[in-house]
Design a protein around this motif. Structure first.
Motif, short mmCIF file in Angstrom:
data_model
loop_
_atom_site.label_atom_id
_atom_site.label_comp_id
_atom_site.label_asym_id
_atom_site.label_seq_id
_atom_site.Cartn_x
_atom_site.Cartn_y
_atom_site.Cartn_z
N GLY A 94 11.94 6.37 -27.96
CA GLY A 94 10.64 7.14 -28.35
C GLY A 94 10.55 7.93 -29.65
O GLY A 94 9.67 8.02 -30.34
N GLY A 95 11.74 8.35 -29.94
CA GLY A 95 11.83 9.02 -31.37
C GLY A 95 11.72 8.01 -32.53
O GLY A 95 10.86 8.49 -33.50
N PHE A 96 11.99 6.79 -32.53
CA PHE A 96 11.38 5.81 -33.64
C PHE A 96 9.96 5.75 -33.53
O PHE A 96 9.36 5.81 -34.66
N LEU A 97 9.71 5.51 -32.49
CA LEU A 97 8.12 5.40 -32.55
C LEU A 97 7.35 6.52 -32.84
O LEU A 97 6.38 6.58 -33.29
N ARG A 98 7.78 7.91 -32.32
CA ARG A 98 6.79 8.84 -32.88
C ARG A 98 7.11 9.41 -34.23
O ARG A 98 6.28 9.65 -34.81
N SER A 102 3.82 2.56 -36.07
CA SER A 102 2.62 2.49 -36.54
C SER A 102 1.72 2.69 -35.21
O SER A 102 2.21 2.70 -34.14
N THR A 103 0.37 2.55 -35.29
CA THR A 103 -0.69 2.78 -34.21
C THR A 103 -0.17 1.91 -33.61
O THR A 103 -0.33 2.01 -31.99
N GLY A 104 -0.24 0.61 -33.77
CA GLY A 104 -0.13 -0.71 -32.95
C GLY A 104 1.47 -0.57 -32.08
O GLY A 104 1.36 -0.82 -31.13
N GLN A 105 2.30 -0.16 -32.80
CA GLN A 105 3.68 -0.13 -32.07
C GLN A 105 3.18 1.11 -31.10
O GLN A 105 4.28 0.93 -30.04
N VAL A 183 14.56 -0.91 -39.84
CA VAL A 183 14.79 -0.41 -38.35
C VAL A 183 13.74 -1.72 -37.61
O VAL A 183 12.52 -1.41 -38.11
N PHE A 184 14.08 -2.42 -36.65
CA PHE A 184 13.28 -3.42 -36.15
C PHE A 184 13.11 -3.35 -34.56
O PHE A 184 14.36 -3.16 -33.96
N LEU A 185 12.23 -3.49 -34.13
CA LEU A 185 11.88 -3.64 -32.60
C LEU A 185 11.86 -4.94 -32.11
O LEU A 185 10.88 -5.93 -32.55
N VAL A 186 13.09 -5.45 -31.45
CA VAL A 186 13.23 -6.96 -31.15
C VAL A 186 13.12 -7.06 -29.48
O VAL A 186 13.74 -6.27 -29.04
N PRO A 187 12.36 -7.90 -29.05
CA PRO A 187 12.41 -8.13 -27.82
C PRO A 187 13.53 -8.61 -27.26
O PRO A 187 14.22 -9.53 -27.82
N ASP A 219 5.07 -6.99 -37.69
CA ASP A 219 4.76 -5.75 -36.90
C ASP A 219 6.13 -5.14 -36.28
O ASP A 219 6.16 -4.29 -35.58
N ALA A 220 7.40 -5.83 -36.57
CA ALA A 220 8.68 -5.51 -35.82
C ALA A 220 9.19 -4.48 -36.58
O ALA A 220 10.03 -3.51 -35.95
N ALA A 221 8.89 -4.36 -37.90
CA ALA A 221 9.43 -3.15 -38.78
C ALA A 221 8.87 -1.71 -38.42
O ALA A 221 7.86 -1.64 -38.53
N VAL A 222 9.73 -0.81 -38.14
CA VAL A 222 9.54 0.41 -38.02
C VAL A 222 9.56 1.49 -39.23
O VAL A 222 10.68 1.52 -39.79
N GLY A 223 8.33 1.88 -39.77
CA GLY A 223 8.55 2.51 -41.02
C GLY A 223 8.71 1.77 -42.10
O GLY A 223 8.40 0.43 -42.05
#
Length: 379
Positions: A94-98, A102-105, A183-187, A219-223
């Motif tokens: 949640g911290g990475f998302l906050r 992105s809006t989509g993430q 930083v990447f969001l990976v399923p 869209d996987a990259a955070v920031g």
């Protein structure tokens, strides 16, 4: 330090304490340790009570709570020895998302965190990297508009059960460069991920992960995928602060359990709590606990500062005291319980194991003492 909870914060404390007292049974916990690592039913209770949505802003479906509310929850979790992946999912994921999503993430992940349908795991630790967040060899290379991730991550808490992995990977530069980290969001079920799952000492479960040609979209990259280290450091400092609060809860309950044992255990026809030397040891445990509690509050108040150096220094100082107090209280608790303290049946040993793991998560006392010393040298 003057610190007093507001009425809303006191109600939160009563609510979470009541939930865990009623629903979190130590015998059931031992079963979760052996089989599923944590309870989906308990996770559902946490979601229903709104605890999974605490730090998210109202526009994302959360409650807009701050660091103090997280501290309250984590202390309660420490007292109850909660196994559920609150740290990995709400605090870190949640911290990475906050802070960087992105809006989509945010739209794609935060509602699923809040309702309890999705959990996260932070894949950061690498072979020989120790506690340095910038020591990254796992690579993320461009492929079209997306990325291909290759590398290994170790001791990923909740890595076995998570739906989404938060992976640090190098997009350019050398192994220990501070730049070139993304930083990447990976399923978690993405093709090319191999998991080796196992239990760790404190009852949690972890996994070693191997990424071989794992493809993710743009869209996987955070920031910023070229300069995400400041984001990583901020989120990890928030996780360290939450761990400090959890440790305080575990120390608090360790002391209470030990004092109760001293009042009931008899030797030579009297309770051992009547021996002055043992009273002194219990008093020293209380001093260590209060020192830790004060430093946890200090870090909690500083973690929302916009000054990265101020945040980092406060958290490092807190982690030093928490680690030292946790080790002292844990060792004294085991010794004062005698042989029974070493058994799986005695709860006190489980507190000691959890405190030991907290000390070694995101940096031990020696590591953070060095951070504080280096910071002071720059003043």
């Amino acid at each position: 330090m003057e610190f007093e909870l507001s009425e809303e914060q006191r109600l939160l404390k009563e609510s979470v304490d009541g939930l865990l007292t009623e629903a979190y049974d130590f015998e059931q916990r031992k079963k979760y340790m052996k089989k599923a690592s944590w309870s989906k039913a308990i996770w559902g209770h946490l979601a229903a009570q709104g605890l999974l949505g605490l730090p998210f802003v109202e526009s994302d479906g959360g409650f807009g709570a701050g660091a103090v509310e997280i501290m309250i929850v984590m202390e309660a979790f420490g007292r109850a020895l909660v196994l559920e992946p609150y740290l990995a999912t709400v605090v870190i994921g949640g911290g990475f998302l906050r802070h960087g999503g992105s809006t989509g993430q945010k739209t794609g992940h935060i509602p699923s965190i809040i309702d309890g349908s999705k959990t996260f795991a932070f894949a950061q630790l690498e072979k020989n990297s120790r506690y340095d967040l910038h020591d990254v060899t796992t690579s993320a290379k461009r492929k079209g508009k997306g990325w291909v991730i290759d590398g290994e991550k170790f001791v990923v808490i909740n890595g076995e059960n998570a739906d989404t992995l938060v992976v640090t990977a190098r997009t350019n530069g050398e192994r220990r460069d501070r730049s070139g980290i993304g930083v990447f969001l990976v399923p978690a079920d993405a093709k090319g991920i191999f998991k080796n799952a196992y239990p760790v000492q404190d009852g949690l479960h972890a996994a070693d992960l191997t990424f071989t040609g794992v493809e993710v979209g743009p869209d996987a990259a955070v920031g910023d995928p070229e300069n995400a280290l400041p984001l990583i450091e901020r989120v990890v400092d928030e996780a360290r602060t939450a761990l400090c609060a959890e440790a305080v809860g575990a120390m608090d309950e360790s002391l209470k359990t030990t004092v109760e044992y001293l009042k009931t255990r008899k030797q030579f026809g009297v309770t051992i709590g009547s021996f002055q030397s043992l009273q002194h040891r219990a008093a020293n445990m209380l001093v260590a606990l209060e020192q830790a509690r004060s430093m946890s509050m200090f870090a909690t108040m500083a973690i929302e500062s916009e000054d990265p150096a101020e945040r980092a220094n406060a958290v490092a100082a807190a982690k030093v005291q928490i680690s030292r107090s946790g080790k002292f209280i844990g060792q004294q608790s085991i010794q004062l319980h005698g042989g029974i303290g070493m058994t799986m049946e005695a709860k006190i040993g489980h507190y000691f194991k959890r405190l030991t793991m907290i000390e070694n998560t995101f940096g031990d006392a020696e590591y953070h003492l060095r951070r504080v010393s280096e910071s002071d040298a720059l003043i």
